[in-house]
Design a protein around this motif. Sequence first.
Motif, PDB file in Angstrom:
ATOM      1  N   CYS A   1      46.793 -43.372  74.939  1.00  0.00           N
ATOM      2  CA  CYS A   1      46.159 -44.530  74.092  1.00  0.00           C
ATOM      3  C   CYS A   1      47.341 -45.419  73.719  1.00  0.00           C
ATOM      4  N   ASP A   2      47.037 -46.902  73.904  1.00  0.00           N
ATOM      5  CA  ASP A   2      47.998 -47.837  73.438  1.00  0.00           C
ATOM      6  C   ASP A   2      47.545 -48.401  72.175  1.00  0.00           C
ATOM      7  N   LEU A   3      48.529 -48.775  71.377  1.00  0.00           N
ATOM      8  CA  LEU A   3      48.316 -49.527  70.093  1.00  0.00           C
ATOM      9  C   LEU A   3      49.384 -50.881  70.070  1.00  0.00           C
ATOM     10  N   HIS A   4      48.541 -51.915  69.670  1.00  0.00           N
ATOM     11  CA  HIS A   4      49.413 -53.379  69.788  1.00  0.00           C
ATOM     12  C   HIS A   4      49.225 -53.832  68.370  1.00  0.00           C
ATOM     13  N   VAL A   5      50.614 -53.535  67.456  1.00  0.00           N
ATOM     14  CA  VAL A   5      50.675 -53.760  66.079  1.00  0.00           C
ATOM     15  C   VAL A   5      51.481 -55.295  65.937  1.00  0.00           C
ATOM     16  N   THR A   6      50.523 -55.897  64.880  1.00  0.00           N
ATOM     17  CA  THR A   6      51.511 -57.048  64.339  1.00  0.00           C
ATOM     18  C   THR A   6      52.059 -56.685  63.222  1.00  0.00           C
ATOM     19  N   GLY A   7      53.285 -57.204  62.930  1.00  0.00           N
ATOM     20  CA  GLY A   7      54.112 -56.378  61.823  1.00  0.00           C
ATOM     21  C   GLY A   7      54.951 -55.334  61.964  1.00  0.00           C
ATOM     22  N   GLY A   8      55.732 -55.131  61.403  1.00  0.00           N
ATOM     23  CA  GLY A   8      56.672 -54.182  61.788  1.00  0.00           C
ATOM     24  C   GLY A   8      57.405 -54.063  62.807  1.00  0.00           C
ATOM     25  N   ASN A   9      58.290 -53.008  63.213  1.00  0.00           N
ATOM     26  CA  ASN A   9      59.078 -53.070  64.293  1.00  0.00           C
ATOM     27  C   ASN A   9      59.274 -51.387  64.806  1.00  0.00           C
ATOM     28  N   ALA A  10      59.414 -51.262  65.929  1.00  0.00           N
ATOM     29  CA  ALA A  10      59.368 -49.983  66.645  1.00  0.00           C
ATOM     30  C   ALA A  10      60.322 -49.098  65.920  1.00  0.00           C
ATOM     31  N   GLY A  11      61.546 -49.444  66.149  1.00  0.00           N
ATOM     32  CA  GLY A  11      62.551 -48.458  65.397  1.00  0.00           C
ATOM     33  C   GLY A  11      62.271 -48.355  64.051  1.00  0.00           C
TER      34      GLY A  11
ATOM     35  N   ASP B   1      59.879 -44.365  80.777  1.00  0.00           N
ATOM     36  CA  ASP B   1      59.634 -45.782  80.983  1.00  0.00           C
ATOM     37  C   ASP B   1      60.655 -46.532  80.238  1.00  0.00           C
ATOM     38  N   PRO B   2      61.452 -47.106  81.045  1.00  0.00           N
ATOM     39  CA  PRO B   2      62.801 -47.965  80.430  1.00  0.00           C
ATOM     40  C   PRO B   2      62.284 -49.160  79.727  1.00  0.00           C
ATOM     41  N   ALA B   3      61.070 -49.594  79.962  1.00  0.00           N
ATOM     42  CA  ALA B   3      60.392 -50.733  79.197  1.00  0.00           C
ATOM     43  C   ALA B   3      60.411 -50.459  77.771  1.00  0.00           C
ATOM     44  N   PHE B   4      60.335 -49.247  77.335  1.00  0.00           N
ATOM     45  CA  PHE B   4      60.121 -48.934  76.123  1.00  0.00           C
ATOM     46  C   PHE B   4      61.262 -48.123  75.626  1.00  0.00           C
ATOM     47  N   PRO B   5      62.123 -48.871  74.873  1.00  0.00           N
ATOM     48  CA  PRO B   5      63.523 -48.253  74.732  1.00  0.00           C
ATOM     49  C   PRO B   5      63.433 -47.143  73.640  1.00  0.00           C
TER      50      PRO B   5
ATOM     51  N   ARG C   1      54.908 -37.568  74.747  1.00  0.00           N
ATOM     52  CA  ARG C   1      55.854 -38.726  75.383  1.00  0.00           C
ATOM     53  C   ARG C   1      55.291 -40.013  74.492  1.00  0.00           C
ATOM     54  N   HIS C   2      55.691 -40.038  73.490  1.00  0.00           N
ATOM     55  CA  HIS C   2      55.334 -41.311  72.479  1.00  0.00           C
ATOM     56  C   HIS C   2      56.485 -42.589  72.778  1.00  0.00           C
ATOM     57  N   GLU C   3      56.114 -43.707  73.424  1.00  0.00           N
ATOM     58  CA  GLU C   3      57.184 -44.726  73.565  1.00  0.00           C
ATOM     59  C   GLU C   3      56.691 -45.784  72.955  1.00  0.00           C
ATOM     60  N   PHE C   4      57.959 -46.566  72.527  1.00  0.00           N
ATOM     61  CA  PHE C   4      57.645 -47.928  71.788  1.00  0.00           C
ATOM     62  C   PHE C   4      58.569 -48.794  71.852  1.00  0.00           C
ATOM     63  N   ARG C   5      58.103 -50.262  71.849  1.00  0.00           N
ATOM     64  CA  ARG C   5      58.964 -51.363  71.896  1.00  0.00           C
ATOM     65  C   ARG C   5      58.483 -52.486  71.242  1.00  0.00           C
ATOM     66  N   ASP C   6      59.555 -53.436  70.850  1.00  0.00           N
ATOM     67  CA  ASP C   6      59.198 -54.357  70.039  1.00  0.00           C
ATOM     68  C   ASP C   6      58.628 -55.620  70.836  1.00  0.00           C
ATOM     69  N   GLU C   7      57.728 -56.259  70.348  1.00  0.00           N
ATOM     70  CA  GLU C   7      57.154 -57.592  70.989  1.00  0.00           C
ATOM     71  C   GLU C   7      57.364 -58.655  69.950  1.00  0.00           C
ATOM     72  N   ALA C   8      56.858 -59.915  70.430  1.00  0.00           N
ATOM     73  CA  ALA C   8      57.075 -61.124  69.478  1.00  0.00           C
ATOM     74  C   ALA C   8      56.847 -61.039  68.002  1.00  0.00           C
ATOM     75  N   ASN C   9      55.553 -60.454  67.839  1.00  0.00           N
ATOM     76  CA  ASN C   9      54.966 -60.314  66.211  1.00  0.00           C
ATOM     77  C   ASN C   9      54.644 -58.945  65.759  1.00  0.00           C
TER      78      ASN C   9
ATOM     79  N   GLU D   1      61.674 -44.041  71.438  1.00  0.00           N
ATOM     80  CA  GLU D   1      60.722 -42.700  72.000  1.00  0.00           C
ATOM     81  C   GLU D   1      60.726 -41.643  70.881  1.00  0.00           C
ATOM     82  N   ALA D   2      59.585 -41.095  70.849  1.00  0.00           N
ATOM     83  CA  ALA D   2      59.582 -39.510  70.081  1.00  0.00           C
ATOM     84  C   ALA D   2      58.838 -38.758  71.244  1.00  0.00           C
ATOM     85  N   ALA D   3      59.644 -37.577  71.728  1.00  0.00           N
ATOM     86  CA  ALA D   3      59.303 -36.995  72.796  1.00  0.00           C
ATOM     87  C   ALA D   3      59.621 -35.671  72.749  1.00  0.00           C
ATOM     88  N   GLY D   4      58.773 -34.627  72.949  1.00  0.00           N
ATOM     89  CA  GLY D   4      59.214 -33.136  73.028  1.00  0.00           C
ATOM     90  C   GLY D   4      58.324 -32.356  73.825  1.00  0.00           C
ATOM     91  N   VAL D   5      58.678 -31.145  74.098  1.00  0.00           N
ATOM     92  CA  VAL D   5      57.773 -30.126  74.418  1.00  0.00           C
ATOM     93  C   VAL D   5      56.950 -29.422  73.604  1.00  0.00           C
TER      94      VAL D   5
END
Length: 244
Positions: free
Chosen positions: A96-106, A172-176, A195-203, A178-182
């Motif tokens: 599932c993908d989520l696109h969030v305005t506000g906040g940041n990945a880190g 995926d290197p495009a998502f710097p 394998r949960h991956e996150f990256r900042d976007e403009a907003n 992550e929270a991942a584990g077995v």
Amino acid sequence: MPDQTLTIDAVIAGRAVSRDEVLAWEARRLPRAARKIGLAVPSGDLARQRTAFADTKLALGADDVRRRLARDVRASGVVARGLTALSFGRRATSVCDLHVTGGNAGAFVDWFTDAGRDDYARSMIAANPDHFLIDTAPDGLQEVIEATGGSPLATQFFIDYDDTSPLVTPRDPAFPVEAAGVARTGAGLAIGGVRHEFRDEANGFHARLCIEFPWLTAPYLIAQHRWHLACEFSNWIEAAFARR
């Protein structure tokens, strides 16, 4: 963080899904989860139900939750071991993908992984009605008892966020961030992972959420778990960036 209204839009199986649709899924799951653990369905709107149900589950204590769901855990454990053996290391993924305005990945991942914050246990349980127990030990190993997707059974597994070696989903290197584990059984058998991956976007930021299941897991459960992911992470994101 700038003064910006937080919004969350999901993409499930290539389709844009509104926050209201995800909340409607949560509202349908809550009475089923209450029946599963033998609790009354709280009254009020969904926000009140979510709060009351989380409080009631937490008040039971971990031992009572395990006792109430012991039969489910035994049955689902047999199924998980069988599916894992017959899948011969292959995995099916629920994404599932989520696109969030506000906040940041880190900032979100820092909040999500901070097991020492005062509201940690409550935020973990409240995020999804199908969460019955999420308990992180001092060594970081996380015990989870939940109904995955639309499963009729509650499952127990243990996530090790320090071990990603059994995962088949490539990083995926495009998502710097992550929270991942077995995910393992209590006996140590690897049955899947996250394998949960996150990256900042403009907003705001983009979350790509991925769960690995044994290859032979029913497609219906894989599909329903996308909604499970959208529900829990949308609630977690709102909690992480709520004004305090």
